[in-house]
Design an enzyme around this catalytic site. Structure first.
Site, short mmCIF file in Angstrom:
data_model
loop_
_atom_site.label_atom_id
_atom_site.label_comp_id
_atom_site.label_asym_id
_atom_site.label_seq_id
_atom_site.Cartn_x
_atom_site.Cartn_y
_atom_site.Cartn_z
N GLY A 15 -75.84 -22.60 -43.05
CA GLY A 15 -77.26 -22.31 -42.85
C GLY A 15 -78.15 -23.51 -43.11
O GLY A 15 -79.11 -23.77 -42.39
N CYS A 16 -77.83 -24.25 -44.15
CA CYS A 16 -78.63 -25.42 -44.52
C CYS A 16 -78.50 -26.53 -43.47
O CYS A 16 -79.46 -27.24 -43.18
CB CYS A 16 -78.24 -25.92 -45.91
SG CYS A 16 -78.57 -24.69 -47.19
N THR A 17 -77.31 -26.66 -42.89
CA THR A 17 -77.11 -27.65 -41.84
C THR A 17 -77.90 -27.26 -40.59
O THR A 17 -78.55 -28.11 -39.98
CB THR A 17 -75.60 -27.80 -41.52
OG1 THR A 17 -74.95 -28.26 -42.71
CG2 THR A 17 -75.37 -28.78 -40.40
#
Length: 153
Positions: free
Chosen positions: A43-45
């Protein structure tokens, strides 16, 4: 405590992948300050790469903040060619000041951590938009639309 539109943005000075950064030095610019849980996770990527791709059209300084150390940030930034600074809030103090740190649940376990949140800060240093518990998918396009609307007045 969650921040709302019109609140003064909490000040900070944090180490980043581009040297120390303080909110004070960014006055006069629109700022998108986004808090994310961990470098190089799915998700952060997605969120970081979406900000990277949208950056040329945002007309704002983008800053990513997590509790990861600078070594982790440098690897993440290099791996995905992120053109904006990643700030290290290892103690979680700034995330707490912004209401972006608290209780989370995953796989039936409860723990404390950064809650994915984004803040649009106006050139005077006030919160123009506070977005809590956001999902990575389509979030950056929502930020871009809100930013365009706010800048248009």
């Amino acid at each position: 405590m969650e921040l709302k539109t019109g609140d003064q943005a909490p000040t900070f000075m944090l180490p980043s992948t581009q040297g120390e950064i303080s909110l004070e030095t960014l006055k006069g610019d629109w700022v998108v300050l986004y808090f994310y849980p961990r470098d190089d996770t799915p998700g952060c990527t997605t969120e970081a790469c979406d900000f990277r791709d949208a950056l040329p059209g945002l007309n704002a300084k983008v800053l990513g903040v997590s509790a990861d150390d600078l070594n982790s940030h440098d690897k993440f930034k290099d791996k995905f060619s992120l053109p904006f600074p990643l700030l290290s809030d290892e103690g979680g103090k700034i995330a707490t000041d912004y209401g972006a740190y608290g209780e989370k649940k995953m796989y039936g376990k409860t723990y404390m951590g950064i809650i994915r949140s984004t803040f649009i800060i106006d050139p005077e240093g006030n919160i123009a938009e506070a977005m809590y518990k956001v999902k990575p998918k389509d979030h950056v396009s929502d930020v871009a639309n809100k930013l365009t609307s706010l800048q248009a007045g």
